[in-house]
Design a protein around this motif. Structure first.
Motif, PDB file in Angstrom:
ATOM      1  N   GLU A 154      13.448   3.764  -1.487  1.00 23.48           N
ATOM      2  CA  GLU A 154      12.770   2.777  -2.319  1.00 23.48           C
ATOM      3  C   GLU A 154      12.761   1.419  -1.621  1.00 23.48           C
TER       4      GLU A 154
ATOM      5  N   TRP B  83       0.835  -1.211   0.000  1.00 23.65           N
ATOM      6  CA  TRP B  83       0.000   0.000   0.000  1.00 23.65           C
ATOM      7  C   TRP B  83       0.864   1.252   0.000  1.00 23.65           C
ATOM      8  N   GLN B  84       1.880   1.248   0.861  1.00 24.81           N
ATOM      9  CA  GLN B  84       2.793   2.385   0.974  1.00 24.81           C
ATOM     10  C   GLN B  84       3.495   2.660  -0.352  1.00 24.81           C
ATOM     11  N   ASN B  85       3.978   1.597  -1.000  1.00 25.19           N
ATOM     12  CA  ASN B  85       4.679   1.769  -2.272  1.00 25.19           C
ATOM     13  C   ASN B  85       3.749   2.288  -3.364  1.00 25.19           C
ATOM     14  N   ASN B  86       2.523   1.808  -3.362  1.00 24.72           N
ATOM     15  CA  ASN B  86       1.554   2.261  -4.372  1.00 24.72           C
ATOM     16  C   ASN B  86       1.241   3.746  -4.218  1.00 24.72           C
ATOM     17  N   LEU B  87       1.291   4.228  -2.975  1.00 24.55           N
ATOM     18  CA  LEU B  87       1.018   5.646  -2.705  1.00 24.55           C
ATOM     19  C   LEU B  87       2.262   6.510  -2.838  1.00 24.55           C
ATOM     20  N   GLY B  88       3.433   5.851  -2.910  1.00 24.31           N
ATOM     21  CA  GLY B  88       4.684   6.594  -3.065  1.00 24.31           C
ATOM     22  C   GLY B  88       5.208   7.189  -1.778  1.00 24.31           C
ATOM     23  N   TYR B  89       4.825   6.628  -0.625  1.00 25.90           N
ATOM     24  CA  TYR B  89       5.330   7.121   0.650  1.00 25.90           C
ATOM     25  C   TYR B  89       6.704   6.532   0.938  1.00 25.90           C
ATOM     26  N   GLY B  90       7.436   7.231   1.783  1.00 28.18           N
ATOM     27  CA  GLY B  90       8.744   6.744   2.201  1.00 28.18           C
ATOM     28  C   GLY B  90       9.858   7.484   1.486  1.00 28.18           C
ATOM     29  N   PHE B  91      10.982   7.660   2.180  1.00 23.61           N
ATOM     30  CA  PHE B  91      12.112   8.387   1.615  1.00 23.61           C
ATOM     31  C   PHE B  91      13.073   7.463   0.872  1.00 23.61           C
TER      32      PHE B  91
ATOM     33  N   PHE C 264       8.578   4.147   7.024  1.00 15.73           N
ATOM     34  CA  PHE C 264       7.180   3.881   7.344  1.00 15.73           C
ATOM     35  C   PHE C 264       6.984   2.380   7.614  1.00 15.73           C
TER      36      PHE C 264
END
Length: 241
Positions: free
Chosen positions: A152, A142-150, A214
């Motif tokens: 990869e 979910w986080q990756n799909n939303l592009g969250y996080g500093f 995250f």
């Protein structure tokens, strides 16, 4: 008195979250199931705290807590792992290996209820910690799909979604649940840094990792928790010599 029922009501909320999570997994909604387990973990933390604050702890509450944990942190993570294997091209029997998690979670919780050594530390991996690992996978997706996080984190999903990694982790985590391995409990008798140094280090690094990664920080924090627990245990043994 009404207040004596408050901790059990909170525990029942934990159980309700687990039950609804099972339905969500059945419908293929792993993200919603994972969020419900997070809520269950929050309630699991506060039911014990409320019992201590209100001074209404009871044997009934302890047993109810274990039964709720068995669903939310035992069966639900095993069902998530099972679901992740459904499209795998492996022997059908291998797809049921994740249910070892549910079996060993039950053993873990039963042992905890009769083990008086686990007052200030744990022996074996706590079921909520194991559950956090499994629910982190849909959450990282979910986080990756939303592009969250500093940073990869796609490489983590490539690793953890491997069918053999899921099977291997199912066996490993099942073992850790019942292993005679002393692990840290985040129970502070005082706020003194020296006597709680390992706990403060774990908390500080965990907060930093969560800020940058995250949900992707969860598997790393779990590994850190195990490593620091082993170091703490060895240090304590040396001090006793």
């Amino acid at each position: 008195m009404l207040k004596k029922h408050i901790p059990n009501a909170i525990t029942s909320g934990n159980l309700l979250c687990g039950c609804i999570a099972v339905v969500k997994i059945s419908n293929g909604e792993l993200l919603h199931a994972s969020l419900l387990v997070l809520l269950a973990a929050f309630l699991d933390f506060f039911d014990g705290m409320s019992a201590r604050l209100l001074k209404v702890g009871s044997p009934l509450g302890a047993q109810l807590d274990s039964l709720a944990d068995m669903v939310s942190f035992g069966f639900v993570p095993s069902y998530i792992a099972f679901s992740l294997l459904q499209d795998a091209e492996i022997h059908p029997i291998l797809k049921y290996i994740p249910f070892l998690i549910a079996i060993f979670s039950a053993i873990r919780l039963a042992k905890f209820n009769i083990d008086d050594r686990q007052t200030t530390s744990f022996i074996g991996l706590p079921t909520p910690a194991n559950a956090l690992l499994w629910i982190s996978l849909p959450l990282i997706t979910w986080q990756n799909n939303l592009g969250y996080g500093f940073i990869e984190t796609d490489f983590m999903l490539d690793f953890f979604y491997s069918q053999w990694v899921i099977i291997g982790l199912s066996v490993l985590m099942s073992y850790l649940l019942v292993a005679e391995l002393p692990l840290l409990a985040l129970k502070f008798k005082s706020l003194n840094f020296q006597s709680n140094k390992t706990r403060w280090i774990l908390i500080a690094i965990s907060i930093t990792l969560l800020f940058f990664l995250f949900f992707a920080a969860i598997p790393i924090i779990l590994i850190l928790y195990l490593v620091l627990s082993v170091i703490e245990n060895k240090t304590n043994k040396q001090d006793e010599i």
